[in-house]
Structures are given as structure tokens and as C-alpha cells.
Design a protein around this motif. Structure first.
Motif, PDB file in Angstrom:
ATOM      1  N   LEU A 108       0.775  -1.145   0.089  1.00 17.91           N
ATOM      2  CA  LEU A 108      -0.111  -0.052  -0.017  1.00 17.91           C
ATOM      3  C   LEU A 108       1.069   1.420   0.278  1.00 17.91           C
ATOM      4  O   LEU A 108       0.442   2.279  -0.361  1.00 17.91           O
ATOM      5  N   VAL A 109       2.132   1.000   0.538  1.00 21.61           N
ATOM      6  CA  VAL A 109       2.930   2.374   0.389  1.00 21.61           C
ATOM      7  C   VAL A 109       3.165   3.081  -0.998  1.00 21.61           C
ATOM      8  O   VAL A 109       3.137   3.938  -1.231  1.00 21.61           O
ATOM      9  N   ASN A 110       2.989   1.924  -1.869  1.00 24.96           N
ATOM     10  CA  ASN A 110       3.128   2.283  -3.264  1.00 24.96           C
ATOM     11  C   ASN A 110       1.731   2.655  -4.020  1.00 24.96           C
ATOM     12  O   ASN A 110       1.739   2.892  -5.394  1.00 24.96           O
ATOM     13  N   ASP A 111       0.711   2.784  -3.369  1.00 26.64           N
ATOM     14  CA  ASP A 111      -0.654   2.991  -3.946  1.00 26.64           C
ATOM     15  C   ASP A 111      -0.748   4.245  -4.500  1.00 26.64           C
ATOM     16  O   ASP A 111      -0.119   5.332  -4.090  1.00 26.64           O
ATOM     17  N   ALA A 112      -1.358   4.423  -5.500  1.00 29.46           N
ATOM     18  CA  ALA A 112      -1.973   5.560  -6.195  1.00 29.46           C
ATOM     19  C   ALA A 112      -2.639   6.560  -5.367  1.00 29.46           C
ATOM     20  O   ALA A 112      -1.950   7.914  -5.541  1.00 29.46           O
ATOM     21  N   ASP A 113      -3.097   6.103  -4.309  1.00 31.18           N
ATOM     22  CA  ASP A 113      -3.788   6.946  -3.638  1.00 31.18           C
ATOM     23  C   ASP A 113      -2.893   7.416  -2.438  1.00 31.18           C
ATOM     24  O   ASP A 113      -2.638   6.728  -1.581  1.00 31.18           O
ATOM     25  N   THR A 114      -2.499   8.850  -2.351  1.00 28.09           N
ATOM     26  CA  THR A 114      -1.305   9.357  -1.732  1.00 28.09           C
ATOM     27  C   THR A 114      -1.750   9.463  -0.028  1.00 28.09           C
ATOM     28  O   THR A 114      -0.832   9.063   0.493  1.00 28.09           O
TER      29      THR A 114
END
Lengths: 247, 122
Positions: free
Chosen positions: A124-130
């Protein structure tokens, strides 16, 4: 991802953190030794903090939709999401709501679950949702410690005395059918990383990983064990009896 | 006569046999974990200072316990743990001969210099 799916996913993450945090908090004042009592109470607080972040974000989205047909109390707040939803609305994994049992069940559950969280948050650290990725990044540091602490306990108990080994083997038998649910709707990489970590810790602990078997599920759809109702009854009593009361 | 009272708390239902939060009055002697002295460095560049002591089964657990007991309000950036039995202490009865002679030697304190105001932390 539709907005409702997004809200439900955030609530799933929040509910998981809230419920396992509550279970950890039940040890406060009852820990086997003072130092471990403080350790698990710290972990409980970490989890409540994670839950707050996810609930706040979910509430933000619910309020910006402002659509009563979604079925949430409006305006939504972190408190309304934690205290004013019923058992079938909760989307946590079954494993987090199971009773604490003894120290072996508690630490093993924490190990199984925080290992899963570790790999999930890493993704999730790389999720598009900042905003989601920011919460994951903050939580990851905490989960890394939970994993280290609980993994140490699994090794201690497994590779400890005859009695401690017996207790953790019973705990494995009890918790194992609830592990499969964590990997529903997740990438295969999470389950393979989880299995690798489990193998290495169980190896050090001289424990055997159970064979593949039938797995419990239902939490994601709101179908829970009988234990969740008791947790919510205690947790939500005050807000429901005295709405909007504050400290 | 010995009584055994099992006090049940919320969350213990059906778990009494597992021993969850089993507060019994059986005074079976338990083996205590060894005691450790904990030293915390509060900031880079400062000394490790004695923070207190705690029980732990080994060094790794002592560090983890110290992290939870002594640094949860951001008190530290580094932890040392020393098993208490390895600490050698001076004997209180010898305090007189050890410390009193320093009492009347004021010349050992650098109090006879005029310090410029700019010099801080002296």
C-alpha cells in the motif's frame, strides 16, 4: 475501484486495526509480567492509532459523497464509524476478533496477522492514493515492531519448555483455519511472502506448519463469529447509551 | 487450607481452561527472569543515562522491554542493557573514606576564575 468499494476497503483496514487493538488492550493490567503488559498495551495503542487514520479518511470520503443511500450516518466521523455500526457492518477478518485465549494464542495471532499486515502495508505504500500510502507508511514502522515482538514470542514459546511448546501448538491448531481469509482479494505475492516468513520463524521455533486445510471466511462480508458482538457491546455501550458524550 | 479463585474478566468466556488472565491465588513459586539495568541515550551526542531496571529473559528481550517501558514518549534514540549482576557497586559503609576527603578541597573546583558572560554551560 468505485467509491463504495473504496470506502468499504478503508473500513476493512480500519476495522481490522480497531478490533485487534481492542483485543490487545484487554491484556492491559493482566499481562504475565509488567514489562510485557506495557508492551502489548503499546501495541494496542498503535493499532487504535491506525484505525483512527483509516476511519478519518473513510469519513472524509463518505462526507464528500454526501449520499444517504450509501447507508452511513451523516455526517460521518471516525467515532460514528467505530461506535455506530453493527456487527454485520464490520468488515474485519475473523482472526482478529477471536478471544485472546492464553499468551500463546495472543502472541501467535499477533504474529500471523502482523506478518500479513507487514506485506500488505509494504504494498500500500506504493498505492496511487497518496493519503492511503501515507497512512500505510506511518503504520508500517509500527507493524514492523509488532512483527518482531510477536515473532520473538513464537520462537520463545516454540523452542522453550515442553509446556510452552504444547501451548503454542494448541494455539496453531486453533488459529490456523482463520489464516486463509487474510489472502482473499489480495495479490498472491502477499500470501507467498507470508508463507516464507512463517516458515523461517516456525523453523527457528521448531514448530511445524499445518497441512493445507479448509479455511474459515465471512468477515469481509460481515458474517462474523459470535465473539465480535461481545466486543462491540462493550466498546460501543457508552456512545450508544449517551450519544455524543465526550471525555 | 488453600483456595483457588479464578476471576473471569470480559473476553475470558469459555477460556478459563486456557488460563486467560487467570488470577489465581496459588502461590506456586515462579522462576523470575533476571534483572537488567537500562541506559538510554536521549539525543545523539549525549551520554547514555541510567533509566531504570526491568526483568527480561535475555538481552534481546531486555532491549525490547526497555523500548516499551522507557522510550514510548520519545525519550530515546539508543538503548544499552546490562544484566544487573554484572554491575559492581561501591559499598555504602565505605562512603566516608571514599567521598569525605573531597569535601574540604575547594581548590579542586574551578570557582576562582572570572568567566566572560559569553561562555555558557560551564
Amino acid at each position: 475501484m468505485t467509491t463504495l468499494n473504496k470506502i468499504n476497503y478503508l473500513l476493512h483496514l480500519a476495522d481490522n486495526a480497531l478490533i485487534i487493538g481492542h483485543r490487545c488492550s484487554e491484556w492491559c493490567g493482566h499481562g504475565p509480567v509488567l514489562e510485557q503488559d506495557i508492551a502489548i498495551s503499546n501495541i494496542a495503542l498503535d493499532y487504535i492509532g491506525q484505525a483512527r487514520n483509516f476511519y478519518q479518511y473513510a469519513a472524509e470520503i463518505i462526507n464528500s459523497e454526501n449520499d444517504p443511500s450509501l447507508g452511513f450516518v451523516l455526517p460521518a466521523t471516525e467515532d460514528s464509524l467505530a461506535y455506530l455500526r453493527d456487527t454485520p457492518d464490520f468488515k474485519n477478518n475473523l482472526i482478529v476478533e477471536l478471544p485472546n485465549g492464553d499468551w500463546a494464542v495472543t502472541t501467535l495471532r499477533l504474529f500471523l496477522f502482523s506478518t500479513y499486515q507487514f506485506y500488505l502495508y509494504n504494498q500500500l505504500v506504493n498505492d496511487a492514493d497518496t493519503q492511503l500510502s501515507a497512512i500505510a507508511e506511518k503504520s508500517l514502522k509500527e507493524v514492523t515492531y509488532h512483527l518482531r515482538w510477536s515473532g520473538d514470542w513464537v520462537i520463545r514459546l516454540g523452542d522453550g519448555t515442553e509446556e510452552s511448546k504444547l501451548k503454542i501448538e494448541k494455539a496453531i491448531e486453533y488459529l490456523w483455519p482463520y489464516t486463509g481469509e487474510m489472502f482473499i482479494n489480495n495479490d498472491d505475492s502477499i500470501s507467498s511472502d507470508w508463507n516464507k516468513k512463517l516458515s523461517s520463524i516456525f523453523h527457528d521455533a521448531t514448530l511445524t506448519i499445518p497441512a493445507k486445510s479448509w479455511m474459515q471466511e465471512g468477515g469481509l462480508k460481515g458474517i462474523h463469529t459470535e465473539h465480535l458482538g461481545y466486543i462491540l457491546a462493550e466498546m460501543q455501550y457508552l456512545q450508544r447509551a449517551y450519544p455524543n458524550s465526550e471525555w | 487450607m488453600s483456595y483457588s479463585i479464578i476471576k473471569l474478566y470480559y473476553g475470558d468466556y469459555g477460556e478459563a481452561k486456557n488460563g486467560a488472565a487467570d488470577i489465581s491465588t496459588n502461590n506456586t513459586p515462579k522462576e523470575e527472569w533476571p534483572l537488567w539495568e537500562i541506559f538510554i541515550r536521549s539525543k545523539q551526542g549525549l551520554d547514555h543515562k541510567h533509566a531504570g531496571s526491568l526483568h527480561a529473559a535475555d538481552a534481546a528481550m531486555a532491549i525490547e522491554n526497555a523500548r516499551d517501558v522507557y522510550t514510548r514518549r520519545m525519550e530515546g534514540v539508543s538503548i544499552w542493557a546490562v544484566e544487573s549482576k554484572y554491575i559492581h557497586a561501591s559499598v555504602p559503609e565505605e562512603a566516608g573514606s571514599l567521598y569525605d576527603p573531597a569535601n574540604d578541597k575547594a581548590y579542586r573546583h574551578p570557582t576562582f576564575y572570572d568567566l566572560p558572560d559569553e561562555v555558557k554551560y560551564m
